[in-house]
Design an enzyme around this catalytic site. Structure first.
Site, mmCIF file in Angstrom:
data_model
loop_
_atom_site.group_PDB
_atom_site.id
_atom_site.type_symbol
_atom_site.label_atom_id
_atom_site.label_comp_id
_atom_site.label_asym_id
_atom_site.label_seq_id
_atom_site.Cartn_x
_atom_site.Cartn_y
_atom_site.Cartn_z
ATOM 1 N N CYS A 115 0.944 -1.112 -0.074
ATOM 2 C CA CYS A 115 0.113 -0.015 -0.067
ATOM 3 C C CYS A 115 1.182 1.246 0.057
ATOM 4 C CB CYS A 115 -0.940 0.072 1.161
ATOM 5 S SG CYS A 115 -1.950 -1.384 1.015
ATOM 6 N N HIS A 263 -3.782 6.978 1.508
ATOM 7 C CA HIS A 263 -3.861 5.626 0.626
ATOM 8 C C HIS A 263 -5.425 5.314 0.990
ATOM 9 C CE1 HIS A 263 -4.018 1.552 -0.109
ATOM 10 N NE2 HIS A 263 -4.012 1.050 1.203
ATOM 11 N N ASN A 293 -10.019 -0.672 -1.909
ATOM 12 C CA ASN A 293 -8.596 -0.639 -1.518
ATOM 13 C C ASN A 293 -7.893 -1.203 -2.826
ATOM 14 O OD1 ASN A 293 -6.082 -0.753 -0.888
ATOM 15 N ND2 ASN A 293 -6.455 -1.377 1.326
HETATM 16 O O1 UT7 Z 1 -4.599 -1.018 2.866
HETATM 17 C C1 UT7 Z 1 -3.824 -1.995 3.688
HETATM 18 C C2 UT7 Z 1 -3.870 -1.568 4.966
HETATM 19 N N1 UT7 Z 1 -5.302 -2.578 5.436
HETATM 20 C C3 UT7 Z 1 -6.098 -1.924 6.355
HETATM 21 O O2 UT7 Z 1 -5.880 -0.677 6.680
HETATM 22 C C4 UT7 Z 1 -7.295 -2.609 6.718
HETATM 23 C C5 UT7 Z 1 -7.457 -2.226 8.411
HETATM 24 N N2 UT7 Z 1 -8.559 -2.814 9.091
HETATM 25 C C6 UT7 Z 1 -9.770 -2.895 8.608
HETATM 26 O O3 UT7 Z 1 -10.168 -1.960 7.816
HETATM 27 C C7 UT7 Z 1 -11.029 -3.300 9.335
HETATM 28 O O4 UT7 Z 1 -10.204 -4.220 10.381
HETATM 29 C C8 UT7 Z 1 -11.625 -4.395 8.699
HETATM 30 C C9 UT7 Z 1 -12.571 -3.764 7.437
HETATM 31 C C10 UT7 Z 1 -10.773 -5.613 7.776
HETATM 32 C C11 UT7 Z 1 -12.627 -5.330 9.368
HETATM 33 O O5 UT7 Z 1 -13.416 -4.658 10.346
HETATM 34 P P1 UT7 Z 1 -13.438 -4.828 11.879
HETATM 35 O O6 UT7 Z 1 -14.510 -3.653 12.510
HETATM 36 O O7 UT7 Z 1 -12.164 -4.864 12.385
HETATM 37 O O8 UT7 Z 1 -14.122 -6.244 12.004
HETATM 38 P P2 UT7 Z 1 -13.499 -7.713 12.518
HETATM 39 O O9 UT7 Z 1 -12.654 -8.345 11.612
HETATM 40 O O10 UT7 Z 1 -13.393 -7.711 14.017
HETATM 41 O O11 UT7 Z 1 -14.738 -8.551 12.360
HETATM 42 C C12 UT7 Z 1 -16.095 -8.490 12.941
HETATM 43 C C13 UT7 Z 1 -17.065 -9.255 12.501
HETATM 44 C C14 UT7 Z 1 -16.462 -10.729 12.801
HETATM 45 O O12 UT7 Z 1 -17.628 -11.775 13.183
HETATM 46 P P3 UT7 Z 1 -17.638 -12.048 14.917
HETATM 47 O O13 UT7 Z 1 -16.547 -12.921 15.075
HETATM 48 O O14 UT7 Z 1 -17.684 -10.800 15.529
HETATM 49 O O15 UT7 Z 1 -18.987 -13.111 14.796
HETATM 50 C C15 UT7 Z 1 -16.289 -11.055 11.289
HETATM 51 O O16 UT7 Z 1 -16.488 -12.710 11.264
HETATM 52 O O17 UT7 Z 1 -17.558 -9.384 11.230
HETATM 53 C C16 UT7 Z 1 -17.432 -10.535 10.578
HETATM 54 N N3 UT7 Z 1 -16.849 -10.409 9.177
HETATM 55 C C17 UT7 Z 1 -17.849 -10.127 8.160
HETATM 56 N N4 UT7 Z 1 -18.936 -10.103 7.844
HETATM 57 C C18 UT7 Z 1 -19.792 -9.887 7.064
HETATM 58 C C19 UT7 Z 1 -15.570 -10.350 8.629
HETATM 59 N N5 UT7 Z 1 -15.772 -10.156 7.294
HETATM 60 C C20 UT7 Z 1 -16.999 -9.775 6.918
HETATM 61 C C21 UT7 Z 1 -17.805 -9.699 5.631
HETATM 62 N N6 UT7 Z 1 -19.101 -9.483 5.794
HETATM 63 N N7 UT7 Z 1 -17.197 -9.293 4.686
#
Ligand code: UT7
Length: 336
Positions: A115, A263, A293
């Site tokens: 990135c 980014h 992204n």
């Molecule tokens: O460019 C490179 C740098 N990358 C980044 O900057 C990414 C930074 N991180 C993020 O943007 C966020 O962490 C994400 C968007 C990737 C994820 O958001 P989050 O609020 O951190 O969600 P999480 O990973 O803690 O997941 C929360 C819940 C989980 O379910 P449980 O365990 O709470 O039941 C996941 O399994 O959301 C679930 N989940 C989804 N649900 C529906 C994960 N992906 C999805 C999905 N749709 N696509």
């Protein structure tokens, strides 16, 4: 001796639009979750068969950038190509651009900083121009993510976020030391390398032959892994630090920023930075809603769109900032 300045910008994205609803038909996800967590509404994917490649999109973006810069392709002295999704494992796409654009046998460098790749590439180009070695450097960021991700529910926390596309910039010599790229700032912290990574081929000595001969349908070595929350927490800290570092180096304050082009990792990250620095909606450019992204391509696509819509004017203070896998991060301070 000299400064460098961006004299031409271009971008290319594949025509195939994939909405959040499209993804919810093939995995357990939904539009509300994706928009609420990331701000993304849709992204572009190349055609699976016979579609664009990382190089072909980079070439299309580069052609626009070169034309807008007013130079001829034969005036390009050096090529820098940033991507994490090259057409071949080796050689990298830099030489393919040299071939496909019919550029002279100038040097071609491939940057592997995910990135932050475009910011690293701009920094390299800037130094070559500042030293007087080169006059015009082509910098490209391009990615085909859609062919390397898992579009089942198992991969949903990664595959809904990333999209395909390319952006390019021509950097040229600028005699006025108060104009163009004022400074660039680069960092890395390899301690967190595996928090956002694709481990194959390599994986501690387990190369492609081993993976193929094991023929394990559950083998995940070719899928990207991301510890989303950990990456998010580090991103907001490093973005803030590296923007402040760049401003301080030039005796500037956050309120001096005319346009911040971060980014496009997550709209929530951009909004956090915007709030922290007290910037208005007009001072921060976001287009993650449309493209997701696109890693190394995200800043040049966003900067091109900002420029095309008249948001970048002569004399403006424009700040680019990136954070991603590595971890690597960086900023570019520009007096347009
Ligand atoms: O460019 C490179 C740098 N990358 C980044 O900057 C990414 C930074 N991180 C993020 O943007 C966020 O962490 C994400 C968007 C990737 C994820 O958001 P989050 O609020 O951190 O969600 P999480 O990973 O803690 O997941 C929360 C819940 C989980 O379910 P449980 O365990 O709470 O039941 C996941 O399994 O959301 C679930 N989940 C989804 N649900 C529906 C994960 N992906 C999805 C999905 N749709 N696509």
């Amino acid at each position: 001796m000299y400064n460098s300045k961006i004299t031409g910008l271009g971008y290319f994205v594949p025509e195939n639009v994939v909405t959040n609803d499209d993804l919810s038909k093939i995995m357990d996800t939904n539009d509300d979750w994706i928009q609420e967590r990331t701000g993304i509404q849709e992204r572009r994917h190349v055609k699976r068969q016979g579609g664009e490649t990382t190089t072909s999109m980079g070439v299309k973006a580069a052609k626009i950038a070169i034309e807008r810069s007013g130079i001829d392709k034969d005036d390009i002295d050096f090529i820098v190509f940033a991507t994490l999704s090259p057409d071949y494992y080796f050689p990298g796409p830099g030489v393919l651009v040299q071939r496909d654009l019919g550029i002279k046998t100038v040097g071609a460098l491939d940057v592997r900083n995910q990135c932050s790749g475009f910011v690293y590439g701009v920094s390299v180009a800037d130094q070559y121009i500042k030293s007087g070695m080169y006059k015009n450097v082509l910098v490209i960021g391009s990615e085909v993510h859609s062919k390397g991700m898992d579009f089942t529910t198992r991969g949903r926390s990664v595959s809904v976020i990333f999209g395909d596309g390319a952006g390019a910039a021509v950097l040229s010599r600028e005699e006025n030391k108060n104009k163009g790229i004022l400074s660039t700032h680069l960092h890395s912290e390899g301690q967190h390398a595996e928090e956002l990574a694709l481990l194959a081929p390599g994986m501690g000595g387990r190369w492609v032959n081993d993976i193929v001969s094991d023929n394990d349908p559950n083998d995940e070595s070719y899928l990207p892994v991301m510890n989303g929350q950990f990456v998010f927490k580090n991103a907001v800290v490093r973005f803030s630090e590296v923007i402040m570092e760049g401003l301080a180096k030039n005796s500037l304050k956050p309120t001096d920023i005319d346009l911040l082009v971060p980014h496009q990792a997550n709209l929530r990250i951009s909004q956090f930075i915007q709030k922290k620095f007290g910037l208005s909606d007009d001072q921060v450019f976001n287009n993650i809603m449309k493209y997701g992204n696109t890693t190394a391509a995200s800043i040049p696509i966003a900067l091109t769109e900002a420029w095309e819509s008249g948001k970048v004017k002569e004399g403006d203070l424009v700040v680019l900032a990136a954070f991603g896998s590595g971890f690597t991060w960086g900023s570019v301070i520009i007096r347009w």
